[in-house]
Design an enzyme around this catalytic site. Structure first.
Site, PDB file in Angstrom:
ATOM      1  N   ARG A   1     -17.478  76.608 -34.648  1.00  8.90           N
ATOM      2  CA  ARG A   1     -18.474  75.759 -35.322  1.00  8.90           C
ATOM      3  C   ARG A   1     -17.868  75.178 -36.592  1.00  8.90           C
ATOM      4  NH1 ARG A   1     -21.091  79.533 -38.968  1.00  8.90           N
ATOM      5  NH2 ARG A   1     -20.141  81.572 -38.584  1.00  8.90           N
TER       6      ARG A   1
ATOM      7  N   TYR B   1     -13.755  84.016 -53.452  1.00  6.75           N
ATOM      8  CA  TYR B   1     -13.491  82.885 -52.556  1.00  6.75           C
ATOM      9  C   TYR B   1     -12.447  81.958 -53.184  1.00  6.75           C
ATOM     10  CZ  TYR B   1     -14.363  78.729 -49.712  1.00  6.75           C
ATOM     11  OH  TYR B   1     -14.219  77.625 -48.891  1.00  6.75           O
TER      12      TYR B   1
END
Ligand code: NAP
Length: 250
Positions: free
Chosen positions: A17, A157
């Site tokens: 995806r 992140y």
């Protein structure tokens, strides 16, 4: 479908995806055979597999957690046994987590680093011996513009994505003499499950900060990957391509 990548075998991690799906579709449109990797979303992987097949491309998906050394070793062996060669590797699989530094535990930090950074290294490492023996290969890692700007809500992140840039440049130096190009793409805001807005107003305010006045689409990243995967980019290595609608000009 055009043929620039006909006969090429391309692995895309996180292809079920989002951006990975967009990359796999753009590579397939240029004639590449697609090997997709996903970790848990079997339904989405099957849907994307069928879409790519409908384009006329060969495609197979493998379930593999890129942060598991055992999974990566097993899956890379299966891929090399079945396909015998790999020409293009796109390290795209990644996760994020919206937490401030004082809210995140060391296990949160470790998970994001393990998937985004160590996973990128482990998958590259699995295919580098094969690419070196063939004196060819294109490795394309997906970083992020927050590697440059920082972010006030997910230090792990940003750190993982900055690590991907150091990894990319270092692999590029090591592998240039072996005919292997290693580059990265640093996307801005791309419309996927990873980018969630609190409200339509919030979405609108974000779009106003982007000079091109729209969010990026997975196909925008896919088209940049195609450039870095074809011979058109043979003299480019160790480079970070920013695809962000003008949001950041690094
Ligand atoms: P996404 O929609 O959440 O998709 C993530 C993909 O990664 C899925 O295919 C998922 O598989 C796979 N994945 C997650 N953990 C994995 C693991 N441990 N092993 C193997 N596959 C794993 O994310 P996205 O927005 O497309 O992001 C793709 C990449 O672009 C990430 O590296 C992200 O950091 C980077 N990026 C995104 C943006 C953005 O604005 N969206 C901006 C900059 C950079 P399942 O479907 O099985 O869960």
């Amino acid at each position: 479908m055009t043929n620039e990548l006909k006969g090429k075998i391309a692995i895309v991690t996180g292809a079920s995806r989002g951006i990975g799906r967009g990359i796999a579709i753009e590579l397939a449109k240029k004639g590449a055979t697609i090997i997709g990797i996903f970790t848990q979303n079997t339904d989405m992987a099957e849907k994307t597999r069928a879409e790519i097949e409908a384009l006329g491309a060969k495609v197979k998906f493998y379930q593999c957690d890129v942060s598991s050394q055992a999974d990566v070793e097993k899956t890379s062996n299966l891929i090399l046994n079945e396909f015998e060669t790999v020409d293009i590797l796109v390290n795209n699989a990644g996760v994020h987590q919206h937490l401030r530094s004082w809210e995140l535990g060391i296990e949160d930090w470790q998970k994001v680093i393990d998937i985004n950074l160590t996973g990128t290294f482990m998958v590259a490492k699995a295919f580098i011996p094969h690419m070196r023996s063939k004196k060819m290969g294109k490795i394309i890692n997906i970083s992020s513009c927050v590697a440059y700007t920082g972010t006030d809500h997910e230090v792990h992140y940003a750190a993982s994505k900055a690590g991907v840039i150091g990894l990319t440049k270092s692999l590029a130096l090591e592998l240039a003499g072996d005919g292997i190009n290693v580059n990265a793409i640093a996307p801005g805001y791309i419309e996927t499950d990873m980018v969630v807005f609190d409200s339509e107003e919030d979405r609108g305010r974000t779009i106003e900060t982007i000079p091109k006045l729209r969010l990026g689409q997975p196909s925008d990243i896919g088209k940049a990957v195609v450039f870095l995967a074809t011979s058109d980019s043979d003299y480019i290595t160790g480079e970070i391509l920013h695809v962000n609608g003008g949001l950041l000009m690094a």
